[in-house]
Enzyme design. Structure first.
Site: not given
Length: 464
Positions: A288, A355, A137, A50, A233, A168-169, A285
């Site tokens: 979970k 999405k 989170t 990565k 959330n 808050f992405l 997000c």
């Protein structure tokens, strides 16, 4: 629109050097964007492949606009990536913890092992006072535990402090969410740490001033900062599950949930955002986070007040089975005790990601439904503009094709599941020329039912 570097501060005292530990979706996006804001930034991860990808200018996930920003800031020298934790410890004044906090295997609570590993490893390599800031989170109370880890493992007498600043992405809009956020939230334990956090966010506020925008800043205590993201959330999940429950009622009563959502959305106390019925929420997000919040509430003795979140989760999960039944109804198959038998039914399945505008298939309701259809013996042919490779790895039992035309050729039913632009603009007549039967499940509620029916399609939406 103004460039994010249009008015960077030249005062190095207000530009602390920053590290982001964990270069997944969260940490990498923040690292790249903060370099764009004029900060010196280092991204760290234990995954060598990565880090090599980022260092070579390649973003190993799909996020619009991010590859161009990565290359620009690597070339500027403000941004670099490493697997050397000592280099990170020596470099940064502020270290953001951005590692994953997945759901624990077999349990609803969050797995904090990645948090612990990154904090302990960093702490052992520190040689001066720095600020460690959680951005992942986490369950409320984690920051105090992290401070204990730091106190235990950092060299004695450094006085390293812990703060918290939730992220808050939104995937597919992440660059904008970092550079132009709708709010900034952080918590510090001293004036020194508070000033550092002000300096860290100064670039965002300077950009907002150039663009004549205001960004609300909330400085609060550690526990509140930890709760902000999961509370948001949970509220969003509740709103989505509410309209999906109304979709079930609308189908049973012969109502149209699209018109219903439009009507109640005009109420300013409710609003119309995320009030769209569909196949449910997913991603890395929301599912979970609501489970972890409910689990933490039980640990703190207030679980009864959060039992509604268990039903929010259940409503969301039931959407997947309900959608399979909708497909069965479209093709005239009834459901037995073990569900429908869809043997011999060719399904053109449009969408696999959770999405649009991302390649993320984590807890994707679309992919989960596709797998349920395959388990019911349907021949499921999947096409997605960006998520095919990830979906193949997750669900090898499905068939995957590289074009929409291949997916719909000879289909008995079309399932339009993820609102990619390519799917939302489908032409019913042109599509009708390619399928075997004109049947469509509009899992996006994006189409005009009457238009499709006028072209000979048997149309089924969600809650209409």
């Amino acid at each position: 629109m103004a460039n994010a570097n249009q008015n960077p501060s030249q005062n190095t005292t207000t530009r602390p050097r920053i590290s982001f530990l964990g270069c997944g979706y969260l940490g990498a996006t923040y690292a790249i964007c903060f370099a764009e804001l004029g900060y010196e930034v280092i991204g760290y991860d234990v995954d060598t492949a990565k880090i090599e990808a980022f260092a070579s200018g390649t973003v190993p996930f799909h996020e619009p606009g991010l590859p161009e920003l990565l290359k620009k800031n690597l070339e500027s020298g403000r941004l670099r990536f490493t697997t050397d934790v000592q280099a990170v410890a020596d470099f940064a004044d502020v270290h953001f913890i951005c590692v994953g906090t997945p759901q624990r295997k077999g349990e609803p609570g969050a797995d904090l092992s990645y948090i612990e590993a990154s904090v302990v490893d960093l702490s052992r390599h520190l040689s001066r006072k720095v600020l460690i800031v959680g951005k992942s989170t986490v369950p409320v109370g984690t920051a105090s535990w992290v401070q204990e880890l730091v106190d235990r493992h950092a060299p004695e007498g450094l006085g390293v402090e812990v703060g918290w600043s939730p992220e808050f992405l939104q995937e597919s809009n992440a660059m904008h969410d970092v550079l132009r956020p709708n709010r900034i939230v952080y918590a510090a334990q001293s004036e020194w740490a508070s000033q550092l956090l002000k300096d860290v966010h100064r670039g965002i506020l300077e950009l907002a001033a150039v663009e004549d925008r205001e960004v609300p800043v909330v400085e609060t205590d550690l526990a509140t900062a930890e709760l902000v993201k999961v509370a948001a959330n949970a509220f969003l999940s509740t709103k989505i599950s509410f309209i999906n429950a109304m979709a079930d009622l609308s189908e049973a009563a012969g109502a149209d949930v699209v018109d219903l959502a439009k009507a109640i959305g005009y109420d300013q106390r409710i609003g119309n955002k995320f009030l769209r019925a569909g196949i449910g929420f997913g991603g890395g997000c929301l599912p979970k986070d609501i489970r972890a919040l409910s689990a933490r509430a039980r640990e703190l003795g207030v679980g009864e007040s959060f039992r509604f979140l268990d039903e929010v989760d259940a409503v969301n999960t039931r959407r997947r089975t309900h959608t399979v039944r909708s497909v069965a109804n479209l093709v005239g198959r009834t459901s037995g005790p073990n569900g429908p038998d869809l043997s011999g039914v060719r399904v053109a399945y449009l969408g696999a990601t959770f999405k649009p505008d991302t390649d993320d298939i984590r807890d994707s309701p679309a992919l989960a439904v596709a797998r349920k259809l395959r388990a019911a013996r349907a021949d499921v042919v999947v096409y997605d503009p960006e998520g095919l490779e990830n979906a193949k790895a997750e669900a090898p039992e499905l068939s995957f094709v590289k074009t929409l035309a291949e997916a719909v050729a000879g289909a008995d039913v079309v399932c339009a599941m993820v609102p990619w632009e390519e799917f939302r603009t489908l032409d019913p007549e042109a599509l009708g020329q390619q399928v075997a039967e004109r049947r469509i499940l509009d899992g996006m509620n994006a189409f005009d039912p009457e238009r499709w029916r006028s072209h000979g399609w048997t149309y089924q939406g969600i809650g209409r």
